[in-house]
Structures are given as structure tokens and as C-alpha cells.
Motif scaffolding. Structure first.
Motif, PDB file in Angstrom:
ATOM      1  N   ALA A 144       0.809  -1.215   0.000  1.00  0.00           N
ATOM      2  CA  ALA A 144       0.000   0.000   0.000  1.00  0.00           C
ATOM      3  C   ALA A 144       0.847   1.271   0.000  1.00  0.00           C
ATOM      4  O   ALA A 144       0.503   2.254  -0.637  1.00  0.00           O
ATOM      5  N   GLY A 145       1.957   1.264   0.695  1.00  0.00           N
ATOM      6  CA  GLY A 145       2.806   2.450   0.772  1.00  0.00           C
ATOM      7  C   GLY A 145       3.977   2.428  -0.188  1.00  0.00           C
ATOM      8  O   GLY A 145       4.932   3.193  -0.020  1.00  0.00           O
ATOM      9  N   ALA A 146       3.910   1.592  -1.203  1.00  0.00           N
ATOM     10  CA  ALA A 146       5.043   1.431  -2.111  1.00  0.00           C
ATOM     11  C   ALA A 146       5.377   2.710  -2.874  1.00  0.00           C
ATOM     12  O   ALA A 146       6.548   3.062  -3.005  1.00  0.00           O
ATOM     13  N   VAL A 147       4.376   3.416  -3.378  1.00  0.00           N
ATOM     14  CA  VAL A 147       4.647   4.624  -4.171  1.00  0.00           C
ATOM     15  C   VAL A 147       5.250   5.715  -3.301  1.00  0.00           C
ATOM     16  O   VAL A 147       6.339   6.218  -3.614  1.00  0.00           O
ATOM     17  N   PRO A 148       4.607   6.108  -2.200  1.00  0.00           N
ATOM     18  CA  PRO A 148       5.247   7.154  -1.387  1.00  0.00           C
ATOM     19  C   PRO A 148       6.600   6.711  -0.825  1.00  0.00           C
ATOM     20  O   PRO A 148       7.526   7.519  -0.729  1.00  0.00           O
ATOM     21  N   GLY A 149       6.720   5.441  -0.500  1.00  0.00           N
ATOM     22  CA  GLY A 149       7.997   4.943   0.000  1.00  0.00           C
ATOM     23  C   GLY A 149       9.100   5.056  -1.040  1.00  0.00           C
ATOM     24  O   GLY A 149      10.226   5.457  -0.731  1.00  0.00           O
ATOM     25  N   MET A 150       8.780   4.702  -2.280  1.00  0.00           N
ATOM     26  CA  MET A 150       9.767   4.790  -3.352  1.00  0.00           C
ATOM     27  C   MET A 150      10.088   6.246  -3.672  1.00  0.00           C
ATOM     28  O   MET A 150      11.253   6.584  -3.944  1.00  0.00           O
ATOM     29  N   VAL A 151       9.073   7.107  -3.635  1.00  0.00           N
ATOM     30  CA  VAL A 151       9.315   8.533  -3.875  1.00  0.00           C
ATOM     31  C   VAL A 151      10.300   9.067  -2.834  1.00  0.00           C
ATOM     32  O   VAL A 151      11.261   9.769  -3.170  1.00  0.00           O
ATOM     33  N   GLU A 152      10.094   8.729  -1.570  1.00  0.00           N
ATOM     34  CA  GLU A 152      10.993   9.186  -0.506  1.00  0.00           C
ATOM     35  C   GLU A 152      12.396   8.614  -0.670  1.00  0.00           C
ATOM     36  O   GLU A 152      13.387   9.312  -0.461  1.00  0.00           O
ATOM     37  N   LYS A 153      12.484   7.353  -1.059  1.00  0.00           N
ATOM     38  CA  LYS A 153      13.788   6.720  -1.237  1.00  0.00           C
ATOM     39  C   LYS A 153      14.559   7.392  -2.371  1.00  0.00           C
ATOM     40  O   LYS A 153      15.739   7.709  -2.234  1.00  0.00           O
ATOM     41  N   VAL A 154      13.897   7.598  -3.492  1.00  0.00           N
ATOM     42  CA  VAL A 154      14.555   8.239  -4.632  1.00  0.00           C
ATOM     43  C   VAL A 154      14.894   9.684  -4.297  1.00  0.00           C
ATOM     44  O   VAL A 154      15.989  10.165  -4.631  1.00  0.00           O
ATOM     45  N   LYS A 155      13.992  10.369  -3.611  1.00  0.00           N
ATOM     46  CA  LYS A 155      14.260  11.755  -3.202  1.00  0.00           C
ATOM     47  C   LYS A 155      15.523  11.813  -2.344  1.00  0.00           C
ATOM     48  O   LYS A 155      16.394  12.665  -2.562  1.00  0.00           O
ATOM     49  N   ALA A 156      15.636  10.914  -1.379  1.00  0.00           N
ATOM     50  CA  ALA A 156      16.814  10.899  -0.497  1.00  0.00           C
ATOM     51  C   ALA A 156      18.088  10.648  -1.300  1.00  0.00           C
ATOM     52  O   ALA A 156      19.122  11.285  -1.049  1.00  0.00           O
ATOM     53  N   THR A 157      18.013   9.761  -2.272  1.00  0.00           N
ATOM     54  CA  THR A 157      19.180   9.497  -3.122  1.00  0.00           C
ATOM     55  C   THR A 157      19.549  10.732  -3.923  1.00  0.00           C
ATOM     56  O   THR A 157      20.723  11.102  -4.008  1.00  0.00           O
ATOM     57  N   LEU A 158      18.537  11.362  -4.512  1.00  0.00           N
ATOM     58  CA  LEU A 158      18.791  12.563  -5.310  1.00  0.00           C
ATOM     59  C   LEU A 158      19.337  13.698  -4.456  1.00  0.00           C
ATOM     60  O   LEU A 158      20.231  14.436  -4.892  1.00  0.00           O
ATOM     61  N   ILE A 159      18.830  13.846  -3.249  1.00  0.00           N
ATOM     62  CA  ILE A 159      19.352  14.880  -2.344  1.00  0.00           C
ATOM     63  C   ILE A 159      20.811  14.584  -2.020  1.00  0.00           C
ATOM     64  O   ILE A 159      21.645  15.502  -1.993  1.00  0.00           O
ATOM     65  N   GLY A 160      21.120  13.311  -1.785  1.00  0.00           N
ATOM     66  CA  GLY A 160      22.502  12.937  -1.510  1.00  0.00           C
ATOM     67  C   GLY A 160      23.437  13.271  -2.650  1.00  0.00           C
ATOM     68  O   GLY A 160      24.616  13.574  -2.440  1.00  0.00           O
ATOM     69  N   GLN A 161      22.929  13.234  -3.870  1.00  0.00           N
ATOM     70  CA  GLN A 161      23.743  13.532  -5.048  1.00  0.00           C
ATOM     71  C   GLN A 161      23.687  15.006  -5.439  1.00  0.00           C
ATOM     72  O   GLN A 161      24.516  15.469  -6.215  1.00  0.00           O
ATOM     73  N   ASN A 162      22.675  15.732  -4.919  1.00  0.00           N
ATOM     74  CA  ASN A 162      22.449  17.131  -5.309  1.00  0.00           C
ATOM     75  C   ASN A 162      22.029  17.948  -4.094  1.00  0.00           C
ATOM     76  O   ASN A 162      20.894  18.431  -4.022  1.00  0.00           O
ATOM     77  N   LEU A 163      22.917  18.110  -3.144  1.00  0.00           N
ATOM     78  CA  LEU A 163      22.566  18.792  -1.889  1.00  0.00           C
ATOM     79  C   LEU A 163      22.004  20.196  -2.121  1.00  0.00           C
ATOM     80  O   LEU A 163      21.135  20.643  -1.374  1.00  0.00           O
ATOM     81  N   ASN A 164      22.483  20.868  -3.153  1.00  0.00           N
ATOM     82  CA  ASN A 164      22.014  22.229  -3.409  1.00  0.00           C
ATOM     83  C   ASN A 164      20.563  22.275  -3.912  1.00  0.00           C
ATOM     84  O   ASN A 164      19.967  23.340  -3.974  1.00  0.00           O
ATOM     85  N   TYR A 165      19.977  21.127  -4.260  1.00  0.00           N
ATOM     86  CA  TYR A 165      18.584  21.076  -4.713  1.00  0.00           C
ATOM     87  C   TYR A 165      17.655  20.478  -3.661  1.00  0.00           C
ATOM     88  O   TYR A 165      16.508  20.128  -3.965  1.00  0.00           O
ATOM     89  N   GLN A 166      18.106  20.380  -2.441  1.00  0.00           N
ATOM     90  CA  GLN A 166      17.324  19.743  -1.384  1.00  0.00           C
ATOM     91  C   GLN A 166      15.949  20.383  -1.223  1.00  0.00           C
ATOM     92  O   GLN A 166      14.940  19.685  -1.151  1.00  0.00           O
ATOM     93  N   LYS A 167      15.892  21.698  -1.181  1.00  0.00           N
ATOM     94  CA  LYS A 167      14.606  22.398  -1.008  1.00  0.00           C
ATOM     95  C   LYS A 167      13.648  22.049  -2.146  1.00  0.00           C
ATOM     96  O   LYS A 167      12.486  21.716  -1.912  1.00  0.00           O
TER      97      LYS A 167
END
Length: 173
Positions: free
Chosen positions: A57-80
Motif C-alpha cells: 500500500a505504501g510502495a509509491v510514497p515509500g519509493m518517492v521518498e527513497k529516490v528523493k533521499a538518493t537525489l538529495i545525496g547527489q544534489n545537496l544544493n537542490y534539497q529544497k
């Protein structure tokens, strides 16, 4: 010394046990039966009776958060920006978790014959089947506790065996 030992997580242990029990893939498997509409309907009913959708049931929001965290880790200046976009992306992709359910239906309909699926539906509707559906999560959780406790105890047994063998070599660990 106890805290230095790594305890095997129950999920890894369970996975290893499942792999150990799996047949060799080099063996010829019979071709799967064609998926009939009745088999698909019975598979859907089984998964509905088992409340399988709760697993994903929570697969989509969970995956969105996981990918977001990865992208933030690679692009700290785009965190906001990424934090602002996460709910937008989650809303755009809402409902896609049903693809998991559809895949599970195909798995059940491909693994079990149409008659077996119908028999399973009958079983899950029976009093014992209903009890299984309600009691199995508790049984699984208790089984995981047993596996964790065993792994914790057994890791000490293994560590003691290593220490004893190293001592025979004149090396204390």
C-alpha cells in the motif's frame, strides 16, 4: 565481545532458509498453464482475502521518498526543490502500486492451476481458512522472534567455536 558480534537479521536468515529449500534452477520446470480468466479471478480473490494489498500500500510514497533521499545525496544544493517536488511526484504516481498487485495475480495464476486456485478460495472462506488469515501474521511475527533469538544465541556458539580453534593455534581473540 557480545556487542562486537553481528547478529543475522531475521529477514536475511529467512531468505537464506528459503533459498536453501528452493529446487535447483537447472531442473526442467513444466511450462506454466495458460492464464484463464477464471484463474485470474480466483487469484485476485485469494489476494483480496489475504489482504495482500496491505503489503504494498505504501510502495509509491515509500519509493518517492527513497529516490528523493538518493537525489538529495547527489544534489545537496537542490534539497529544497526536491522536498517540495516529492508530494507532487507522489500524487502524479499515486495508484501505481496496483501494478504490484497485478503482478502478484499473475504469479498466483501461473503457479497454481485454476482448480487449485478455486480450492484455495474455498479454503480461505472456510472457518479454518479465516482463522489462518487472522492468526498467521501473529504466527509469522512470533516465528521471526524465534529466528532472531536463535540467531543471537547461535552467533555466540559460532564465536566460541572460532575462539576455541584460534586458541589451539596460540592466538587469543
Amino acid at each position: 565481545m557480545k556487542s562486537a558480534l553481528k547478529i543475522v537479521p531475521a529477514a536475511c536468515l529467512a531468505f537464506a532458509l528459503v533459498l536453501g529449500a528452493a529446487p535447483a534452477t537447472s531442473q526442467q520446470q513444466p511450462a506454466p498453464a495458460p492464464l484463464t480468466p477464471a484463474a485470474i479471478a480466483a487469484a485476485k480473490e485469494i489476494l483480496q482475502l489475504k489482504n495482500a494489498s496491505a503489503m504494498y500500500a505504501g510502495a509509491v510514497p515509500g519509493m518517492v521518498e527513497k529516490v528523493k533521499a538518493t537525489l538529495i545525496g547527489q544534489n545537496l544544493n537542490y534539497q529544497k526543490d526536491l522536498n517540495e517536488l516529492a508530494p507532487v511526484v507522489a500524487k502524479q504516481l499515486a495508484g501505481r502500486e496496483q501494478e504490484i498487485g497485478d503482478g502478484m495475480v499473475g504469479v498466483y495464476a501461473g503457479v497454481f492451476t485454476e482448480q487449485e486456485l478455486k480450492d484455495l478460495v474455498t479454503f480461505y472462506r472456510s472457518p479454518l481458512g479465516q482463522k489462518l488469515l487472522t492468526a498467521e501474521p501473529k504466527a509469522i511475527n512470533l516465528s521471526m522472534q524465534v529466528m532472531n533469538e536463535w540467531a543471537q544465541h547461535f552467533s555466540e556458539v559460532v564465536a566460541s567455536a572460532f575462539r576455541a580453534e584460534m586458541k589451539k593455534r596460540g592466538k587469543d581473540i
